[in-house]
Scaffold this active site. Structure first.
Site, mmCIF file in Angstrom:
data_model
loop_
_atom_site.group_PDB
_atom_site.id
_atom_site.type_symbol
_atom_site.label_atom_id
_atom_site.label_comp_id
_atom_site.label_asym_id
_atom_site.label_seq_id
_atom_site.Cartn_x
_atom_site.Cartn_y
_atom_site.Cartn_z
ATOM 1 N N LYS A 81 0.844 -1.205 0.000
ATOM 2 C CA LYS A 81 0.000 0.000 0.000
ATOM 3 C C LYS A 81 0.875 1.249 0.000
ATOM 4 C CE LYS A 81 -3.913 1.924 2.681
ATOM 5 N NZ LYS A 81 -4.709 1.774 3.934
ATOM 6 N N SER A 156 -9.664 2.237 3.020
ATOM 7 C CA SER A 156 -8.799 2.986 2.128
ATOM 8 C C SER A 156 -7.901 2.074 1.284
ATOM 9 C CB SER A 156 -7.933 3.949 2.934
ATOM 10 O OG SER A 156 -7.053 3.233 3.791
ATOM 11 N N SER A 180 -9.600 -0.279 7.160
ATOM 12 C CA SER A 180 -9.073 -0.204 5.793
ATOM 13 C C SER A 180 -8.402 -1.465 5.260
ATOM 14 C CB SER A 180 -8.105 0.968 5.668
ATOM 15 O OG SER A 180 -8.834 2.153 5.658
HETATM 16 N N1 GLN Z 1 -12.752 4.348 6.442
HETATM 17 C C1 GLN Z 1 -12.166 4.733 7.686
HETATM 18 C C2 GLN Z 1 -11.793 6.174 7.613
HETATM 19 O O1 GLN Z 1 -12.078 6.796 6.655
HETATM 20 C C3 GLN Z 1 -10.998 3.877 8.008
HETATM 21 C C4 GLN Z 1 -9.768 4.274 7.324
HETATM 22 C C5 GLN Z 1 -8.597 3.413 7.650
HETATM 23 O O2 GLN Z 1 -8.712 2.360 8.267
HETATM 24 N N2 GLN Z 1 -7.442 3.879 7.256
HETATM 25 O O3 GLN Z 1 -11.225 6.722 8.496
#
Ligand code: GLN
Length: 511
Positions: A81, A156, A180
């Site tokens: 990532k 994400s 994410s």
């Molecule tokens: N979707 C969640 C957020 O927007 C989690 C993001 C993540 O785990 N990096 O914060």
């Protein structure tokens, strides 16, 4: 041959490599070819490093030929990532503000991947600074779900999940601050683990919310996740919150795949109302399969989980606003000079650069976080959110007195359409309603495919949660459930995904 290589699990590839049936160069090239074939439509990668990956593969082949004792995953390629720093390879975190930045160092997990001899195929797409559930907040455009290219692959870490689901990589690294790793896994039919907080080093991850962030594996099987977890896990003196203990015995647990006599707690508050019918149906089947395999089911209640999302969206922006203050256009990354200003001050350059370099979701959270931390409001917002966090940890503690692991659907719905929620932040935030409590409490969680929803034919995910440092339980239960499900499906769920058409031009294919 190529299709055979890319469809193999990492464990199978590792076996074939060690038996010298295939070479690391062949394994790596097969995946690079697959990327060239389908990433034009999936868009999982922001950057592909063919030369670097092949150089590692050649080195592994040479060392294997020389009879060296190699790591089990030596020669098995991986995608990383783009929030994880990689020396000499672009690292953007999905943001314009880091466009063109080449890190001068590796994250600890990348150092470990390299030490294991794993070729790094490239860097995967993500929501900007990991804020989002769809990759639509990436400054470089969204990734697409291999099950239906018009849909999101989650976020994400949608790029990592899409890469693994479309056989562009057998393994990938994700990061999970609120879901994410697990939510993209759920909507793409892949496996994702968020280890115990502190179980995997955060050194070299571009921080979103330091008290919540955790890197982990994205794979197609539970055993593969355990293998990768064992590579990246463990103590690191470069991370002050790293746990000084050996990696939990996750590989052994995945191989044993035993749930006999285990108590599975179904979390009353996660599921039911607001969860798509097909998601609920597949979840109930998974629970039944575990009962059939010898587990006992108990219902547990975690009343504070109702406030988890609200607490998270105060704590995360507060930490993010502080972490993102370092992007000041002075040291690295984008620098934009304010228009029509002759002799701009440093502050004017910072403002212009941050305005141009950050997207709307990032700005929204910086503003929210700065406000929540401002004097006079701290107790009302951040302070209260921290109290909720404590209550959530207590809910987990009492639930784990009654059960060895907890279970819930991973996400309320299957993959939604690109464009459907991107202008509605609250609707986007709700995707993580079931994953966020684990981050707030620091406990480990895994998502694995539970089937396809009847109403739309898209993948659904089931989440398993364990007490902190007991990550092996995720793998034991996950592997048992996976075995039962795969037997029922007559093969892996991903085998049911539609074939992707090549996006190479006919000239490229010939060449
Ligand atoms: N979707 C969640 C957020 O927007 C989690 C993001 C993540 O785990 N990096 O914060």
């Amino acid at each position: 041959m190529t299709s055979d290589i890319i469809r193999a699990s990492a464990a199978e590839l590792a076996d074939r490599l060690s038996r010298k049936e295939i070479s690391a160069v062949e394994a790596t090239q097969a995946h690079l070819d697959r990327i060239a074939d389908v990433d034009g439509s999936v868009k999982a990668f922001l950057h592909v490093d063919s030369a670097g990956a092949l150089a590692t593969a050649r080195d592994i082949d040479r060392r294997r030929a020389a009879g060296e004792d190699l790591h089990v995953l030596a020669g098995v390629p991986i995608a990383v990532k783009d929030i994880v720093t990689t020396k000499g390879l672009p690292t953007t975190a999905g943001s314009r503000i880091l466009e063109g930045w080449i890190p001068p160092y590796d994250a600890t997990i990348v150092t470990k991947l390299k030490a294991a001899g794993m070729p790094i195929l490239g860097k995967t797409n993500m929501d900007e600074f990991a804020m989002g559930s769809s990759t639509e907040h990436s400054a470089f455009g969204p990734s697409h779900n291999p099950w239906d290219l018009a849909r999101i692959p989650g976020g994400s870490g949608g790029g990592s999940a899409a890469a693994v689901a479309s056989y562009q990589a057998p393994l990938a690294i994700g990061t999970d601050t609120g879901g994410s790793i697990r939510q993209p896994a759920a909507v793409t039919g892949t496996v994702g683990t968020k280890p115990t907080y502190g179980g995997v080093s955060r050194y070299g991850l571009i921080a979103l919310a330091s008290s919540l962030d955790q890197a982990g594996p994205v794979t197609r099987t539970v055993l593969d996740a355990a293998l990768l977890h064992s590579v990246i896990g463990g103590y690191d003196r470069m991370d002050s919150t790293s746990i000084d203990a050996p990696v939990p015995p996750v590989i052994e647990a995945a191989r044993r795949a035993n749930v006999k006599g285990m108590r599975i707690g179904v979390i009353k508050e996660l599921g039911g109302k607001g969860y798509q019918q097909g998601v609920r149906a597949r979840f109930e089947e998974s629970v039944q399969l575990l009962v059939d395999a010898g587990a006992e089911v108990v219902e547990v209640s975690c009343p504070s989980f109702e406030y988890a999302l609200a607490a998270y969206y105060l704590i995360l922006p507060a930490e993010a606003s502080s972490n993102l203050a370092k992007f000041d256009a002075m040291r690295y990354g984008l620098r934009v000079l304010p228009e029509g200003v002759d002799d701009p001050s440093a502050e004017q350059v910072m403002a212009a650069s941050r305005d141009a370099g950050f997207g709307d979701e990032v700005k929204r959270r910086i503003i929210l976080g700065t406000y929540a931390l401002s004097s006079g409001y701290y107790d009302a917002y951040y302070g209260s959110a921290q109290k909720v966090r404590t209550l959530i940890s207590r809910d987990f503690a009492s639930a784990f007195e009654k059960a060895d692991v907890l279970m819930s659907p991973t996400t309320p719905t299957t993959a939604f359409k690109i464009g459907e929620k991107v202008h509605d932040p609250l609707a986007m935030y709700l995707n993580d309603i079931a994953t966020i409590p684990a981050n707030l409490a620091g406990v480990p969680g895994m998502s694995l495919p539970s089937g396809l929803a009847d109403e739309d034919g898209l993948p659904t995910g089931v989440q398993i949660l364990a007490p902190a440092t007991k990550d092996e339980r995720l793998y034991g239960v996950g592997a048992a459930l996976e075995a039962a499900l795969v037997a029922r499906w007559g093969g892996p769920l991903l085998a049911k995904a539609p074939e992707l058409a090549t996006t190479r031009s006919s000239r490229e294919v010939r060449a």
